[in-house]
Design a protein around this motif. Sequence first.
Motif, PDB file in Angstrom:
ATOM      1  N   LYS A  25       0.832  -1.205   0.000  1.00 31.37           N
ATOM      2  CA  LYS A  25       0.000   0.000   0.000  1.00 31.37           C
ATOM      3  C   LYS A  25       0.869   1.258   0.000  1.00 31.37           C
ATOM      4  CE  LYS A  25      -2.997   2.468   3.168  1.00 31.37           C
ATOM      5  NZ  LYS A  25      -3.577   2.436   4.503  1.00 31.37           N
ATOM      6  N   LEU A  26       1.922   1.240   0.816  1.00 34.53           N
ATOM      7  CA  LEU A  26       2.829   2.394   0.862  1.00 34.53           C
ATOM      8  C   LEU A  26       3.539   2.590  -0.474  1.00 34.53           C
ATOM      9  CD1 LEU A  26       4.393   1.950   4.421  1.00 34.53           C
ATOM     10  CD2 LEU A  26       2.677   3.629   3.702  1.00 34.53           C
ATOM     11  N   GLN A  27       3.971   1.490  -1.091  1.00 36.65           N
ATOM     12  CA  GLN A  27       4.626   1.583  -2.397  1.00 36.65           C
ATOM     13  C   GLN A  27       3.681   2.145  -3.455  1.00 36.65           C
ATOM     14  OE1 GLN A  27       5.971  -2.384  -3.152  1.00 36.65           O
ATOM     15  NE2 GLN A  27       7.775  -2.203  -1.844  1.00 36.65           N
ATOM     16  N   ILE A  28       2.443   1.696  -3.425  1.00 38.23           N
ATOM     17  CA  ILE A  28       1.459   2.189  -4.391  1.00 38.23           C
ATOM     18  C   ILE A  28       1.197   3.677  -4.167  1.00 38.23           C
ATOM     19  CG2 ILE A  28      -0.980   2.050  -5.048  1.00 38.23           C
ATOM     20  CD1 ILE A  28      -0.744  -0.995  -4.650  1.00 38.23           C
ATOM     21  N   GLU A  29       1.126   4.077  -2.915  1.00 40.88           N
ATOM     22  CA  GLU A  29       0.913   5.491  -2.617  1.00 40.88           C
ATOM     23  C   GLU A  29       2.088   6.342  -3.111  1.00 40.88           C
ATOM     24  OE1 GLU A  29      -0.945   8.898  -1.409  1.00 40.88           O
ATOM     25  OE2 GLU A  29      -1.784   6.887  -1.593  1.00 40.88           O
ATOM     26  N   GLU A  30       3.306   5.841  -2.905  1.00 40.63           N
ATOM     27  CA  GLU A  30       4.480   6.558  -3.405  1.00 40.63           C
ATOM     28  C   GLU A  30       4.466   6.638  -4.928  1.00 40.63           C
ATOM     29  OE1 GLU A  30       8.005   4.749  -1.862  1.00 40.63           O
ATOM     30  OE2 GLU A  30       7.479   5.203   0.219  1.00 40.63           O
ATOM     31  N   TYR A  31       4.082   5.548  -5.587  1.00 42.96           N
ATOM     32  CA  TYR A  31       4.011   5.538  -7.051  1.00 42.96           C
ATOM     33  C   TYR A  31       2.931   6.505  -7.542  1.00 42.96           C
ATOM     34  CZ  TYR A  31       3.747   3.894 -11.840  1.00 42.96           C
ATOM     35  OH  TYR A  31       3.741   3.831 -13.216  1.00 42.96           O
ATOM     36  N   ARG A  32       1.799   6.562  -6.830  1.00 43.98           N
ATOM     37  CA  ARG A  32       0.727   7.485  -7.209  1.00 43.98           C
ATOM     38  C   ARG A  32       1.229   8.933  -7.141  1.00 43.98           C
ATOM     39  NH1 ARG A  32      -2.713  10.902  -5.073  1.00 43.98           N
ATOM     40  NH2 ARG A  32      -2.034  10.488  -2.945  1.00 43.98           N
ATOM     41  N   LYS A  33       1.950   9.237  -6.086  1.00 39.15           N
ATOM     42  CA  LYS A  33       2.500  10.595  -5.966  1.00 39.15           C
ATOM     43  C   LYS A  33       3.523  10.864  -7.075  1.00 39.15           C
ATOM     44  CE  LYS A  33       1.912  11.062  -0.984  1.00 39.15           C
ATOM     45  NZ  LYS A  33       2.598  11.137   0.316  1.00 39.15           N
ATOM     46  N   TYR A  34       4.325   9.870  -7.405  1.00 38.07           N
ATOM     47  CA  TYR A  34       5.330  10.017  -8.467  1.00 38.07           C
ATOM     48  C   TYR A  34       4.667  10.249  -9.818  1.00 38.07           C
ATOM     49  CZ  TYR A  34       8.873   8.710 -11.874  1.00 38.07           C
ATOM     50  OH  TYR A  34       9.706   8.692 -12.954  1.00 38.07           O
ATOM     51  N   THR A  35       3.556   9.556 -10.074  1.00 37.34           N
ATOM     52  CA  THR A  35       2.890   9.711 -11.373  1.00 37.34           C
ATOM     53  C   THR A  35       2.271  11.089 -11.540  1.00 37.34           C
ATOM     54  OG1 THR A  35       0.836   8.746 -10.519  1.00 37.34           O
ATOM     55  CG2 THR A  35       2.383   7.257 -11.629  1.00 37.34           C
ATOM     56  N   GLN A  36       2.134  11.835 -10.478  1.00 40.66           N
ATOM     57  CA  GLN A  36       1.567  13.182 -10.568  1.00 40.66           C
ATOM     58  C   GLN A  36       2.651  14.255 -10.689  1.00 40.66           C
ATOM     59  OE1 GLN A  36      -0.890  13.347  -7.082  1.00 40.66           O
ATOM     60  NE2 GLN A  36      -2.489  12.076  -7.994  1.00 40.66           N
ATOM     61  N   THR A  37       3.901  13.840 -10.819  1.00 39.22           N
ATOM     62  CA  THR A  37       4.985  14.810 -10.946  1.00 39.22           C
ATOM     63  C   THR A  37       5.277  15.112 -12.411  1.00 39.22           C
ATOM     64  OG1 THR A  37       6.695  13.105 -10.957  1.00 39.22           O
ATOM     65  CG2 THR A  37       6.077  14.000  -8.801  1.00 39.22           C
ATOM     66  N   LYS A  38       5.955  16.215 -12.635  1.00 35.19           N
ATOM     67  CA  LYS A  38       6.318  16.640 -13.989  1.00 35.19           C
ATOM     68  C   LYS A  38       7.359  15.693 -14.584  1.00 35.19           C
ATOM     69  CE  LYS A  38       7.900  20.635 -16.559  1.00 35.19           C
ATOM     70  NZ  LYS A  38       8.333  22.026 -16.524  1.00 35.19           N
ATOM     71  N   LYS A  39       8.239  15.191 -13.742  1.00 35.32           N
ATOM     72  CA  LYS A  39       9.282  14.278 -14.209  1.00 35.32           C
ATOM     73  C   LYS A  39       8.666  13.026 -14.831  1.00 35.32           C
ATOM     74  CE  LYS A  39      13.337  11.771 -12.622  1.00 35.32           C
ATOM     75  NZ  LYS A  39      14.164  11.387 -11.507  1.00 35.32           N
ATOM     76  N   TYR A  40       7.637  12.476 -14.193  1.00 36.52           N
ATOM     77  CA  TYR A  40       6.976  11.278 -14.715  1.00 36.52           C
ATOM     78  C   TYR A  40       6.329  11.574 -16.065  1.00 36.52           C
ATOM     79  CZ  TYR A  40       3.630   7.485 -15.216  1.00 36.52           C
ATOM     80  OH  TYR A  40       2.912   6.430 -15.698  1.00 36.52           O
ATOM     81  N   VAL A  41       5.662  12.710 -16.161  1.00 36.65           N
ATOM     82  CA  VAL A  41       4.997  13.071 -17.415  1.00 36.65           C
ATOM     83  C   VAL A  41       6.023  13.180 -18.536  1.00 36.65           C
ATOM     84  CG1 VAL A  41       3.657  14.876 -18.575  1.00 36.65           C
ATOM     85  CG2 VAL A  41       3.085  14.204 -16.228  1.00 36.65           C
ATOM     86  N   GLU A  42       7.167  13.791 -18.264  1.00 36.37           N
ATOM     87  CA  GLU A  42       8.211  13.911 -19.277  1.00 36.37           C
ATOM     88  C   GLU A  42       8.748  12.547 -19.693  1.00 36.37           C
ATOM     89  OE1 GLU A  42      11.196  16.501 -17.727  1.00 36.37           O
ATOM     90  OE2 GLU A  42       9.969  18.303 -18.001  1.00 36.37           O
ATOM     91  N   GLU A  43       8.949  11.653 -18.730  1.00 39.88           N
ATOM     92  CA  GLU A  43       9.456  10.309 -19.059  1.00 39.88           C
ATOM     93  C   GLU A  43       8.477   9.561 -19.957  1.00 39.88           C
ATOM     94  OE1 GLU A  43      10.393   8.123 -15.536  1.00 39.88           O
ATOM     95  OE2 GLU A  43      12.031   9.469 -14.984  1.00 39.88           O
ATOM     96  N   VAL A  44       7.187   9.618 -19.618  1.00 38.33           N
ATOM     97  CA  VAL A  44       6.182   8.919 -20.429  1.00 38.33           C
ATOM     98  C   VAL A  44       6.119   9.535 -21.821  1.00 38.33           C
ATOM     99  CG1 VAL A  44       3.704   8.469 -20.665  1.00 38.33           C
ATOM    100  CG2 VAL A  44       4.826   8.134 -18.470  1.00 38.33           C
ATOM    101  N   ALA A  45       6.181  10.840 -21.889  1.00 36.88           N
ATOM    102  CA  ALA A  45       6.125  11.512 -23.196  1.00 36.88           C
ATOM    103  C   ALA A  45       7.317  11.105 -24.053  1.00 36.88           C
ATOM    104  CB  ALA A  45       6.087  13.020 -23.003  1.00 36.88           C
TER     105      ALA A  45
END
Length: 102
Positions: free
Chosen positions: A64-84
């Motif tokens: 649950k903690l890992q998923i929460e950390e991943y959820r927060k990471y997916t809302q960052t600009k860095k994640y969006v740039e990586e996916v793009a």
Amino acid sequence: MIKRRVVFRRKRQNRLGMFLVTLVVLMLLVVVSINSIGLRQKRASYQEREQALQEQIDAEEDRKLQIEEYRKYTQTKKYVEEVAKDKLGLVNPGEIIYKPEE
């Protein structure tokens, strides 16, 4: 003489009664002992199951903690740039991409 017979019968009846009471008590003792052994075994199996379930709960809490950390990471600009870059092949303005010749 009649008194002696009555006394003898009463003693014999008392002995028989004591024997039967003792027999019943021993039978109850045996039944209770057998049931207590079964209950101890059940208790041990329940304790093992409780421990296994507690380990699963702890593992799910970590997940649950890992998923929460991943959820927060997916809302960052860095994640969006990586996916793009990775999935869509987009680049930032001014970036130059070098591709090896085939």
